[in-house]
Design an enzyme around this catalytic site. Structure first.
Site, mmCIF file in Angstrom:
data_model
loop_
_atom_site.group_PDB
_atom_site.id
_atom_site.type_symbol
_atom_site.label_atom_id
_atom_site.label_comp_id
_atom_site.label_asym_id
_atom_site.label_seq_id
_atom_site.Cartn_x
_atom_site.Cartn_y
_atom_site.Cartn_z
ATOM 1 N N GLU A 1 1.599 -0.511 -5.142
ATOM 2 C CA GLU A 1 0.641 0.547 -5.443
ATOM 3 C C GLU A 1 1.510 1.789 -5.612
ATOM 4 O OE1 GLU A 1 -3.460 2.416 -3.649
ATOM 5 O OE2 GLU A 1 -1.769 2.209 -2.266
ATOM 6 N N ASP B 1 0.840 -1.187 0.000
ATOM 7 C CA ASP B 1 0.000 0.000 0.000
ATOM 8 C C ASP B 1 0.882 1.246 0.000
ATOM 9 O OD1 ASP B 1 -2.693 1.256 0.456
ATOM 10 O OD2 ASP B 1 -1.730 1.909 2.309
#
Length: 588
Positions: free
Chosen positions: A348, A313
């Site tokens: 990401e 993330d």
């Protein structure tokens, strides 16, 4: 001396890092009774050795020192602190204002770490291979309403090994499931007053500690589930949050790193917290101790659970100190680690800090979420982008990745509209989040096909269904890895909520009983087609022929005409056809 718990010669050693503390105490709990054991400094760490193997013991730490938050000193002996290296907790985190109040004892309201009985596995090579299908899912929401999963299992990691779940995954030819965060998290402090709770888990505290709500059986439950899925040819990728912690900003709780070593958080020159994550703090990967914690976290899940890899993330944070660098130490450290070097690594590739959009700039052996694919596919089918843009995305986004083709192509993810809502809502409907519909993405490249939201209009529903099939067809013929978010294969809706992180309810729980079986069957057929020739999708063939819909080879001018409605492509291993007037897309 490394932080964590070790066993040797019938003894248990507890070690925790806290370079600026003046004293550290190990706190052992038997029921509500607390036994405090002084620890001894060993360099930047503190340690104590106890007789006996204390497996199953509940514990925490207390740190003494100066309380001067403006200088990064948050030492308060009244605060029980969770071990950053804890692997299991006795209860979930619950936000409480007392966690932030100086001098208020928090032992009664904070989870205790549990000394784990960690059994290493022999990690097998990852099952997942580039070009195959990743299936993103929220562990709790995926099975809370599943009619075939026994009620006691619903919402847990163990439910993912149920035969009914595995059967669905196999019909989709899933190569790996990607689990949204399963480590213990705490609610953002604005949620409890609204009667809401974090449903996604992107607010962790201890990076290795599994959340008891999702994984009540602890490390053994995750290990056994991974093994059961691997036995069916399905790998497991963990979505992991190493960019910030749930201690939030300066008004946030003192529950772990903040009370032990606030230098773990990145600071501006004036000493204020850098917030490149939008979550109140940012972990400083220029700090070797932070990188060590991150690497030990990854090793833990490979060594003790056998996972295939990780999705990171806000991954640019891993390479910030303070600016992003593709030569950041963490990448070389992962590549050189014998446990991690062969694992699947997915970035990401954006955060909200300066220069935070780094799509296409991660190491050559990393895959990257490609939001340009998502947006450009939506724009094409909405009528706002041409065939040149779509062809570039289907062919592996060489403009972003060169010939490496490291793209993870997706139509929708947990964050944003579902695929069905992309075709039913022009505007977000986030009123249930309690922020006056201000949160979430404002631009979704979505369209409602004539009616906003739910409708019984047969013509509108038919259009939506046709576009859903066309977009799914586009995904399954695209070069690179593809990702499907759970439920999009049968038309799941979040009622227009494109930021449903705080909806642990039927907004995010997948409605298995009312799924679109015809759409599901269509996706099964697409998945079977792709699985038969999956190796062809790792690199786009230059031997293919691009044709107009009338069969004439495409010429340069055809790509530039905004009115060109589509094309076909015929290669050595497969072909496909795209027609916006249909709309239709899929194998040819």
């Amino acid at each position: 001396m490394k932080p964590g718990i070790t066993f040797a010669d019938g003894k248990t050693r507890f070690t925790v890092r806290s370079p600026r503390a003046e004293a550290l105490t190990l706190c052992l709990f038997n029921g509500e009774t607390e036994e405090r054991v002084p620890m001894v400094r060993a360099g930047e760490c503190w340690s104590v050795e106890l007789t006996g193997e204390r497996r199953g013991a509940r514990y925490g730490y207390r740190a003494c020192g100066e309380w001067r938050p403006e200088a990064g000193l948050w030492f308060d002996p009244a605060k029980l602190l969770v071990d950053p290296y804890a692997s299991e907790l006795d209860q979930p985190f619950r936000y409480d204002a007392r966690l932030s109040a100086y001098g208020v004892d928090t032992a009664a309201i904070l989870p205790k770490a549990i000394v784990g009985d960690l059994q290493p596995v022999v990690p097998s090579p990852p099952l997942f291979r580039h070009g195959e299908l990743i299936y993103e899912l929220n562990v709790r929401g995926f099975t809370m309403l599943h009619p075939d999963v026994p009620a006691p299992l619903r919402g847990t990691v163990a439910a993912l090994a149920h035969p009914a779940v595995i059967a669905h995954l196999k019909r989709l030819h899933v190569s790996a499931i990607e689990l949204m965060p399963i480590v213990a998290w705490i609610d953002e402090r604005h949620l409890p007053p609204l009667g809401l709770s974090n449903a996604w888990g992107y607010n962790p505290v201890a990076m290795m500690a599994l959340d008891p709500r999702l994984c009540p059986g602890g490390v053994a439950e995750l290990r056994d589930t991974v093994a059961a899925l691997r036995a069916e040819g399905i790998g497991v990728i963990l979505d992991i949050v190493l960019n910030h912690s749930g201690e939030s900003d300066v008004l946030g709780p003192v529950i772990s790193l903040r009370g032990l070593d606030d230098a773990a958080y990145a600071k501006a020159p004036d000493g204020s917290l850098i917030n490149d994550t939008g979550c109140g703090n940012t972990l400083d990967f220029g700090n070797p101790a932070v990188r060590e914690l991150a690497l030990d976290t990854l090793r833990h899940f490979v060594r003790h659970c056998g996972v295939d890899g990780f999705r990171f993330d806000l991954a640019p944070i891993l390479a910030r100190s303070p600016g992003f660098s593709a030569d950041a130490p963490i990448f070389a450290e992962i590549a050189a680690d014998p446990l991690l070097a062969d694992r699947v690594m997915i970035a990401e590739p954006w955060d909200i800090g300066p220069g935070g959009y780094q799509l296409g700039r991660f190491p050559a052996n990393w895959l990257e979420w490609n939001d340009r694919f998502r947006d450009d596919v939506r724009r094409f089918w909405k009528g706002e982008a041409g065939v040149d843009v779509l062809a570039t995305r289907i062919a592996g986004s060489a403009d972003l990745f060169g010939k490496d083709c490291r793209s993870v192509n997706f139509l929708a993810a947990h964050d944003g509209f579902t695929l069905a809502d992309t075709l039913a809502y022009e505007h977000r409907q986030n009123w249930a989040n309690g922020e006056d519909n201000r949160d979430g993405h404002g631009e979704n490249f979505s369209w409602n096909n004539g009616v906003e939201g739910e409708t019984d209009d047969a013509e509108v529903l038919a259009r939506r269904s046709a576009y859903a099939r066309a977009m799914l067809g586009t995904l399954f013929v695209s070069t690179g890895t593809i990702m499907l978010t759970a439920g999009d294969e049968f038309g799941r809706s979040q009622r227009g909520n494109n930021n449903a992180y705080a909806q642990d309810n039927t907004i995010t729980w997948i409605d298995w009983a009312n799924r679109d079986l015809a759409l599901e069957a269509y996706v099964f057929s697409l998945a079977a087609w792709r699985a038969e020739r999956v190796s062809a999708f790792t690199r786009f063939s230059e031997e293919g022929l691009w044709q107009r819909l009338d069969g004439v080879p495409m010429h340069p001018g055809d790509w530039e005409w905004p009115q060109t409605p589509g094309f076909s492509w015929h290669g050595p291993d497969y072909g496909f056809r795209i027609d916006r007037t249909g709309p239709e897309a899929g194998p040819a």
